[in-house]
Scaffold this active site. Structure first.
Site, PDB file in Angstrom:
ATOM      1  N   GLY A 144      34.535  -3.566 -17.577  1.00 40.15           N
ATOM      2  CA  GLY A 144      34.666  -3.331 -16.140  1.00 40.15           C
ATOM      3  C   GLY A 144      35.438  -2.066 -15.794  1.00 40.15           C
ATOM      4  CD  GLU A 202      32.242  -8.689 -23.576  1.00 37.41           C
ATOM      5  OE1 GLU A 202      31.293  -8.154 -23.022  1.00 37.41           O
ATOM      6  OE2 GLU A 202      32.988  -9.498 -23.005  1.00 37.41           O
ATOM      7  CE  LYS A 243      32.322  -8.908 -15.702  1.00 40.67           C
ATOM      8  NZ  LYS A 243      33.412  -8.204 -16.272  1.00 40.67           N
ATOM      9  CD  GLU A 294      36.197 -10.401 -16.591  1.00 38.99           C
ATOM     10  OE1 GLU A 294      35.435 -11.273 -16.142  1.00 38.99           O
ATOM     11  OE2 GLU A 294      35.890  -9.195 -16.663  1.00 38.99           O
TER      12      GLU A 294
HETATM   13  C1  PEP Z   1      31.518  -8.360 -19.457  1.00 40.66           C
HETATM   14  O1  PEP Z   1      31.761  -8.929 -18.411  1.00 40.66           O
HETATM   15  O2  PEP Z   1      31.421  -9.014 -20.480  1.00 40.66           O
HETATM   16  C2  PEP Z   1      31.344  -6.913 -19.451  1.00 40.66           C
HETATM   17  C3  PEP Z   1      31.099  -6.301 -20.576  1.00 40.66           C
HETATM   18  O3  PEP Z   1      31.472  -6.271 -18.234  1.00 40.66           O
HETATM   19  P1  PEP Z   1      31.108  -4.725 -17.923  1.00 40.66           P
HETATM   20  O4  PEP Z   1      29.755  -4.455 -18.501  1.00 40.66           O
HETATM   21  O5  PEP Z   1      31.135  -4.628 -16.436  1.00 40.66           O
HETATM   22  O6  PEP Z   1      32.153  -3.903 -18.592  1.00 40.66           O
END
Ligand code: PEP
Length: 262
Positions: A177, A171, A15, A101
């Site tokens: 996050g 995801e 990120k 995001e």
């Molecule tokens: C991501 O940014 O794709 C992600 C899965 O973040 P995190 O592992 O922090 O949840």
């Protein structure tokens, strides 16, 4: 994971973290500690400004560098944007497309995601397409319907030949996050759903060969159980990819698992 049919990919998504100097330090630590066996592919998705130093420092090891975004046009009056060709010229191999995001904070629609997928493929980049449901959608039992819609919209017009160059990251938005991880069963079921969508679009063979990662608070403690699901072919890791020791731990877990599997 199922090494017989598809590649396992462990990818870190940084990120908006780390400067170029911090990237060099991270890359040095990573390259000296990588497992010797080459059983899973390793990718780090770094901020644009860190791409040259990441590529330079990791040039002799098997870590591919990814961008976290790109524009769909080849060039033009798009202030602040980066094209696929600009990334290719630097040596970038992968690009995240449609991260939640980007969808949430930068108004990326499914139509934009689809345009970016086509532009990335045309330039020779390997897209990692991110899809996933919100908590409300999961509670309303809409996960499968949402995945079906998002995957089909993103892959509209993508040919059987092109799908071979795409990875999908499941995801769930509620797990990104937040420290809330999907259970291994939830992750496995959703990845299996995505594979069945691919089967209906491209047939059994190509669906079986597509890498489908899980992402959402994966860390050294939960990686083994998540990766033990047969349809989870790796991880897209945010927070836990920022420290080399945590990221390496997950890479070693993926490696060990595969060794015990084969
Ligand atoms: C991501 O940014 O794709 C992600 C899965 O973040 P995190 O592992 O922090 O949840």
């Amino acid at each position: 994971m199922n090494r017989k049919y598809r590649k396992t990919i462990i990818a870190g998504n940084w990120k908006m973290h780390k400067t170029a100097c911090e990237t060099r330090t991270f890359a040095e630590s990573l390259k000296h500690a990588l497992p010797r066996t080459k059983r899973c592919s390793i990718v780090i998705c770094v901020p644009f400004t860190n791409i040259p130093i990441a590529i330079k420092t990791l040039k002799d090891c098997r870590v591919a560098i990814a961008a976290q975004n790109m524009h769909w046009e080849e060039s033009g009056a798009y202030t602040g944007e980066i094209s696929a060709q600009m990334l290719v010229e630097l040596g970038v191999k992968y690009v995240l497309i449609g991260h939640s995001e980007r969808r949430e904070y930068f108004a990326e629609t499914d139509a934009i995601v689809n345009k970016k997928i086509h532009a990335a493929l045309a330039a020779g980049l390997h897209p990692i397409l991110c899809v996933g449901e919100t908590e409300a959608q999961r509670e309303l039992n809409l996960t499968d319907a949402h995945l079906n819609y998002q995957v089909q919209a993103a892959l509209s017009g993508v040919s059987s030949e092109q799908i071979k160059n795409i990875t999908i990251a499941y995801e769930p938005i509620w797990a990104i996050g937040t420290g809330k991880t999907a259970t291994p069963e939830q992750a496995g079921e959703a990845c299996a759903t995505i594979r069945s969508i691919l089967r209906s679009l491209y047939g059994a063979k190509l669906a079986r060969q597509t890498t489908i990662q899980y992402g959402g608070s994966m860390n050294p403690e939960n990686a083994k159980n998540l990766l033990s699901q047969s349809d989870v072919d790796g991880g897209l890791i945010g927070g836990a990819s920022l420290k080399p020791e945590n990221f390496l731990d997950i890479i070693f877990t993926a490696n060990e698992y595969e060794e015990s599997e084969t």
